[in-house]
Design an enzyme around this catalytic site. Structure first.
Site, PDB file in Angstrom:
ATOM      1  N   ARG A 162     106.219  36.748  61.137  1.00 35.73           N
ATOM      2  CA  ARG A 162     105.171  37.703  60.795  1.00 35.73           C
ATOM      3  C   ARG A 162     104.142  36.955  59.957  1.00 35.73           C
ATOM      4  O   ARG A 162     104.476  35.986  59.264  1.00 35.73           O
ATOM      5  CB  ARG A 162     105.737  38.875  59.995  1.00 35.73           C
ATOM      6  CG  ARG A 162     106.824  39.688  60.718  1.00 35.73           C
ATOM      7  CD  ARG A 162     107.394  40.755  59.786  1.00 35.73           C
ATOM      8  NE  ARG A 162     108.377  41.606  60.461  1.00 35.73           N
ATOM      9  CZ  ARG A 162     109.693  41.384  60.457  1.00 35.73           C
ATOM     10  NH1 ARG A 162     110.180  40.343  59.781  1.00 35.73           N
ATOM     11  NH2 ARG A 162     110.524  42.196  61.083  1.00 35.73           N
ATOM     12  N   LYS A 185     111.384  41.682  56.282  1.00 36.70           N
ATOM     13  CA  LYS A 185     111.284  43.078  55.849  1.00 36.70           C
ATOM     14  C   LYS A 185     112.571  43.518  55.175  1.00 36.70           C
ATOM     15  O   LYS A 185     113.665  43.207  55.619  1.00 36.70           O
ATOM     16  CB  LYS A 185     110.998  43.980  57.051  1.00 36.70           C
ATOM     17  CG  LYS A 185     109.565  43.913  57.544  1.00 36.70           C
ATOM     18  CD  LYS A 185     109.303  44.966  58.602  1.00 36.70           C
ATOM     19  CE  LYS A 185     107.840  44.992  59.016  1.00 36.70           C
ATOM     20  NZ  LYS A 185     107.585  46.039  60.029  1.00 36.70           N
ATOM     21  N   HIS A 253      99.504  38.905  65.268  1.00 36.42           N
ATOM     22  CA  HIS A 253     100.812  39.474  65.599  1.00 36.42           C
ATOM     23  C   HIS A 253     101.144  39.269  67.073  1.00 36.42           C
ATOM     24  O   HIS A 253     102.322  39.194  67.445  1.00 36.42           O
ATOM     25  CB  HIS A 253     100.825  40.964  65.258  1.00 36.42           C
ATOM     26  CG  HIS A 253     102.180  41.474  64.869  1.00 36.42           C
ATOM     27  ND1 HIS A 253     102.908  40.948  63.811  1.00 36.42           N
ATOM     28  CD2 HIS A 253     102.959  42.453  65.396  1.00 36.42           C
ATOM     29  CE1 HIS A 253     104.046  41.600  63.705  1.00 36.42           C
ATOM     30  NE2 HIS A 253     104.111  42.507  64.655  1.00 36.42           N
ATOM     31  N   ARG A 256     103.336  36.352  67.712  1.00 34.70           N
ATOM     32  CA  ARG A 256     104.772  36.613  67.510  1.00 34.70           C
ATOM     33  C   ARG A 256     105.337  37.315  68.743  1.00 34.70           C
ATOM     34  O   ARG A 256     106.446  37.000  69.189  1.00 34.70           O
ATOM     35  CB  ARG A 256     104.934  37.468  66.254  1.00 34.70           C
ATOM     36  CG  ARG A 256     106.352  37.918  65.942  1.00 34.70           C
ATOM     37  CD  ARG A 256     106.357  38.499  64.534  1.00 34.70           C
ATOM     38  NE  ARG A 256     107.283  39.591  64.345  1.00 34.70           N
ATOM     39  CZ  ARG A 256     108.536  39.449  63.917  1.00 34.70           C
ATOM     40  NH1 ARG A 256     109.020  38.240  63.699  1.00 34.70           N
ATOM     41  NH2 ARG A 256     109.302  40.503  63.714  1.00 34.70           N
ATOM     42  N   HIS A 279     114.690  41.657  63.544  1.00 29.21           N
ATOM     43  CA  HIS A 279     114.682  43.088  63.838  1.00 29.21           C
ATOM     44  C   HIS A 279     116.040  43.705  63.503  1.00 29.21           C
ATOM     45  O   HIS A 279     117.080  43.134  63.818  1.00 29.21           O
ATOM     46  CB  HIS A 279     114.399  43.333  65.326  1.00 29.21           C
ATOM     47  CG  HIS A 279     112.967  43.146  65.704  1.00 29.21           C
ATOM     48  ND1 HIS A 279     112.549  42.868  66.989  1.00 29.21           N
ATOM     49  CD2 HIS A 279     111.835  43.183  64.957  1.00 29.21           C
ATOM     50  CE1 HIS A 279     111.242  42.756  67.015  1.00 29.21           C
ATOM     51  NE2 HIS A 279     110.788  42.944  65.790  1.00 29.21           N
ATOM     52  N   TYR A 288     109.423  44.963  71.931  1.00 29.15           N
ATOM     53  CA  TYR A 288     108.623  43.835  71.488  1.00 29.15           C
ATOM     54  C   TYR A 288     108.432  42.815  72.602  1.00 29.15           C
ATOM     55  O   TYR A 288     107.384  42.201  72.743  1.00 29.15           O
ATOM     56  CB  TYR A 288     109.363  43.173  70.325  1.00 29.15           C
ATOM     57  CG  TYR A 288     108.488  42.720  69.195  1.00 29.15           C
ATOM     58  CD1 TYR A 288     108.017  43.623  68.261  1.00 29.15           C
ATOM     59  CD2 TYR A 288     108.159  41.392  69.045  1.00 29.15           C
ATOM     60  CE1 TYR A 288     107.231  43.211  67.202  1.00 29.15           C
ATOM     61  CE2 TYR A 288     107.381  40.963  67.993  1.00 29.15           C
ATOM     62  CZ  TYR A 288     106.920  41.880  67.069  1.00 29.15           C
ATOM     63  OH  TYR A 288     106.140  41.463  66.029  1.00 29.15           O
TER      64      TYR A 288
END
Length: 310
Positions: A162, A185, A253, A256, A279, A288
């Protein structure tokens, strides 16, 4: 939050947020979204019920109450996708509260989210991704800035980072080795391999950078020496994609996205790609990487014993 809410309900919401923050390592932005979603729902219910609203009333809510809230949100112009997210927050809070207080939350938990069309990411072709990196490097006349921009975009595509993860690297992370330890995250840590091209790009930037890149300072710097702003990478990416005639969906993004999709198309395992991306859910990785029926059938045909005539 509305003043009509009881202290007990305020405390319950605060306790749930603490739970999500501590035990599930939810990110700050996620916690703030949860708070907005649930507080908005509770405020609506307080007005909808026409009086004081507390813990006892949560267990008495009906499907009609939930539909009234959702109708109000749609009337305010809330998009289906955003409403579905808010409903997910409400269900998470209610599930936790029901277990703690011992009431039946079926009416809330069985509420259906509005349907919406998922916007699948549009990855670049492998050649377009390479062209983007080359063109990004041509956007600035100052060599160290050009090298910096190319290094960041190379990390996005070469490692699937990211933009926030790339910009969180510090001087302690260089020289870049064969792997990087990334905190993503929710504070979740993962190990990602680094391609030689990405290591060379970062090393080239470090050689040209005029600032001291000591251990506790940001690796990527702005022109005045402060931390690099993600918006600058967005702007240089936009300039490069305009020169290449690529669509507006080509953002940092998207690099990615492309990393993940190209790995999958090359035969990469979906769960391994999930780990590389950081994830929490495999379904997120599927969206994705734009997994389609043809790809899944191809995997089946190559992997299932019966498909091989055994």
């Amino acid at each position: 939050m509305s003043l009509a809410l009881s202290d007990g309900l305020r405390d319950a919401l605060s306790a749930w947020l603490d739970h999500e923050r501590a035990l599930k390592a939810a990110a700050k932005n996620t916690i703030e979204a949860y708070q907005r979603d649930v507080a908005g729902w509770l405020s609506f219910l307080a007005h909808h019920q026409g009086g004081s609203f507390g813990l006892a009333q949560i267990g008495r809510l009906t499907i009609s109450d939930m539909r009234a809230w959702m109708a109000q949100e749609r009337g305010r112009g809330v998009a289906p996708r955003s409403l579905a997210r808010s409903l997910s927050s409400v269900k998470g809070f209610t599930r936790w509260l029901a277990e703690r207080e011992g009431f039946d939350a079926t009416a809330i938990l069985s509420t259906r989210a509005p349907k919406y069309q998922r916007k699948l990411p549009r990855p670049l072709t492998a050649q377009a991704a390479r062209n983007m990196i080359d063109t990004v490097e041509l956007q600035h006349g100052e060599p160290w800035v050009a090298a910096r921009d190319a290094a960041v975009v190379t990390l996005l595509y070469g490692c699937g980072l990211r933009i926030s993860e790339a910009l969180s690297l510090t001087g302690a992370d260089q020289p870049i080795g064969e792997v990087l330890r990334i905190r993503g995250k929710g504070g979740k840590e993962r190990i990602v391999p680094v391609l030689p091209a990405a290591r060379r790009a970062v090393a080239d930037y470090v050689r040209h950078c005029p600032f001291d890149l000591s251990d506790d300072t940001p690796l990527f710097r702005g022109k005045r020496g402060g931390p690099l702003n993600a918006r600058l990478i967005s702007k240089v990416t936009e300039a490069a994609r305009l020169q290449l005639g690529l669509p507006a969906t080509v953002t940092p993004h998207a690099m990615r996205h492309s990393f993940a999709t190209h790995l999958l198309n090359a035969g990469g395992d979906l769960r391994a790609i999930q780990e590389l991306l950081g994830h929490a859910s495999l379904s997120t990785t599927q969206a994705y990487t734009a997994v389609d029926t043809a790809r899944l059938l191809d995997v089946y045909a190559n992997a299932h014993p019966r498909a091989k005539g055994i």
